[in-house]
Design a protein around this motif. Sequence first.
Motif, PDB file in Angstrom:
ATOM      1  N   ASP A  24       0.836  -1.210   0.000  1.00  9.03           N
ATOM      2  CA  ASP A  24       0.000   0.000   0.000  1.00  9.03           C
ATOM      3  C   ASP A  24       0.867   1.254   0.000  1.00  9.03           C
ATOM      4  O   ASP A  24       0.584   2.218  -0.718  1.00  9.03           O
ATOM      5  CB  ASP A  24      -0.938   0.013   1.207  1.00  9.03           C
ATOM      6  CG  ASP A  24      -2.066  -1.011   1.090  1.00  9.03           C
ATOM      7  OD1 ASP A  24      -2.290  -1.540  -0.019  1.00  9.03           O
ATOM      8  OD2 ASP A  24      -2.711  -1.283   2.128  1.00  9.03           O
ATOM      9  N   ALA A  25       1.917   1.250   0.803  1.00 12.76           N
ATOM     10  CA  ALA A  25       2.815   2.403   0.852  1.00 12.76           C
ATOM     11  C   ALA A  25       3.488   2.606  -0.495  1.00 12.76           C
ATOM     12  O   ALA A  25       3.621   3.741  -0.978  1.00 12.76           O
ATOM     13  CB  ALA A  25       3.860   2.211   1.948  1.00 12.76           C
ATOM     14  N   LYS A  26       3.899   1.523  -1.119  1.00  8.24           N
ATOM     15  CA  LYS A  26       4.537   1.598  -2.436  1.00  8.24           C
ATOM     16  C   LYS A  26       3.567   2.183  -3.457  1.00  8.24           C
ATOM     17  O   LYS A  26       3.954   3.035  -4.268  1.00  8.24           O
ATOM     18  CB  LYS A  26       4.977   0.199  -2.861  1.00  8.24           C
ATOM     19  CG  LYS A  26       5.619   0.131  -4.206  1.00  8.24           C
ATOM     20  CD  LYS A  26       5.988  -1.311  -4.550  1.00  8.24           C
ATOM     21  CE  LYS A  26       6.333  -1.443  -6.011  1.00  8.24           C
ATOM     22  NZ  LYS A  26       6.515  -2.825  -6.410  1.00  8.24           N
ATOM     23  N   GLU A  27       2.311   1.763  -3.407  1.00  9.97           N
ATOM     24  CA  GLU A  27       1.303   2.285  -4.333  1.00  9.97           C
ATOM     25  C   GLU A  27       1.053   3.772  -4.105  1.00  9.97           C
ATOM     26  O   GLU A  27       0.900   4.537  -5.058  1.00  9.97           O
ATOM     27  CB  GLU A  27      -0.005   1.515  -4.186  1.00  9.97           C
ATOM     28  CG  GLU A  27      -0.016   0.182  -4.891  1.00  9.97           C
ATOM     29  CD  GLU A  27      -1.379  -0.477  -4.854  1.00  9.97           C
ATOM     30  OE1 GLU A  27      -2.394   0.224  -5.042  1.00  9.97           O
ATOM     31  OE2 GLU A  27      -1.408  -1.689  -4.627  1.00  9.97           O
ATOM     32  N   ARG A  28       0.994   4.183  -2.829  1.00 10.17           N
ATOM     33  CA  ARG A  28       0.774   5.607  -2.529  1.00 10.17           C
ATOM     34  C   ARG A  28       1.919   6.451  -3.072  1.00 10.17           C
ATOM     35  O   ARG A  28       1.690   7.520  -3.646  1.00 10.17           O
ATOM     36  CB  ARG A  28       0.615   5.819  -1.031  1.00 10.17           C
ATOM     37  CG  ARG A  28      -0.768   5.447  -0.516  1.00 10.17           C
ATOM     38  CD  ARG A  28      -1.011   5.983   0.896  1.00 10.17           C
ATOM     39  NE  ARG A  28      -0.098   5.437   1.882  1.00 10.17           N
ATOM     40  CZ  ARG A  28      -0.261   4.287   2.528  1.00 10.17           C
ATOM     41  NH1 ARG A  28      -1.323   3.551   2.284  1.00 10.17           N
ATOM     42  NH2 ARG A  28       0.617   3.889   3.423  1.00 10.17           N
ATOM     43  N   VAL A  29       3.142   5.985  -2.908  1.00  7.50           N
ATOM     44  CA  VAL A  29       4.302   6.727  -3.421  1.00  7.50           C
ATOM     45  C   VAL A  29       4.242   6.791  -4.945  1.00  7.50           C
ATOM     46  O   VAL A  29       4.481   7.845  -5.541  1.00  7.50           O
ATOM     47  CB  VAL A  29       5.618   6.071  -2.939  1.00  7.50           C
ATOM     48  CG1 VAL A  29       6.811   6.648  -3.679  1.00  7.50           C
ATOM     49  CG2 VAL A  29       5.782   6.261  -1.443  1.00  7.50           C
ATOM     50  N   SER A  30       3.894   5.686  -5.562  1.00  8.34           N
ATOM     51  CA  SER A  30       3.779   5.643  -7.018  1.00  8.34           C
ATOM     52  C   SER A  30       2.689   6.595  -7.508  1.00  8.34           C
ATOM     53  O   SER A  30       2.870   7.300  -8.506  1.00  8.34           O
ATOM     54  CB  SER A  30       3.472   4.218  -7.475  1.00  8.34           C
ATOM     55  OG  SER A  30       3.302   4.165  -8.861  1.00  8.34           O
ATOM     56  N   ASP A  31       1.569   6.637  -6.799  1.00  7.84           N
ATOM     57  CA  ASP A  31       0.479   7.548  -7.164  1.00  7.84           C
ATOM     58  C   ASP A  31       0.913   9.006  -7.053  1.00  7.84           C
ATOM     59  O   ASP A  31       0.594   9.829  -7.914  1.00  7.84           O
ATOM     60  CB  ASP A  31      -0.749   7.301  -6.288  1.00  7.84           C
ATOM     61  CG  ASP A  31      -1.431   5.972  -6.590  1.00  7.84           C
ATOM     62  OD1 ASP A  31      -1.125   5.357  -7.623  1.00  7.84           O
ATOM     63  OD2 ASP A  31      -2.268   5.549  -5.758  1.00  7.84           O
TER      64      ASP A  31
END
Length: 70
Positions: A24-31
């Motif tokens: 989830d953290a990786k996705e938030r950073v990517s977003d």
Amino acid sequence: MGFADDAKDAIAATGQKIGRAAEDAKERVSDKLDEAKADAEVKKAEADVKKAEAERDSTKAKNDYKEGLR
């Protein structure tokens, strides 16, 4: 044996939860990165429009000046 199995299951569940949190953290950073890139593209496009408008106005002023000389 039951206590060891319960502990094993708890550790496995905790590991899965940590994995999901990391994903989830990786996705938030990517977003956020995608959002920043999109904002940069918009600002570049706006700057290109302003430049084109300035060139248009400059050409019109030059042509008006030449027309006045004729």
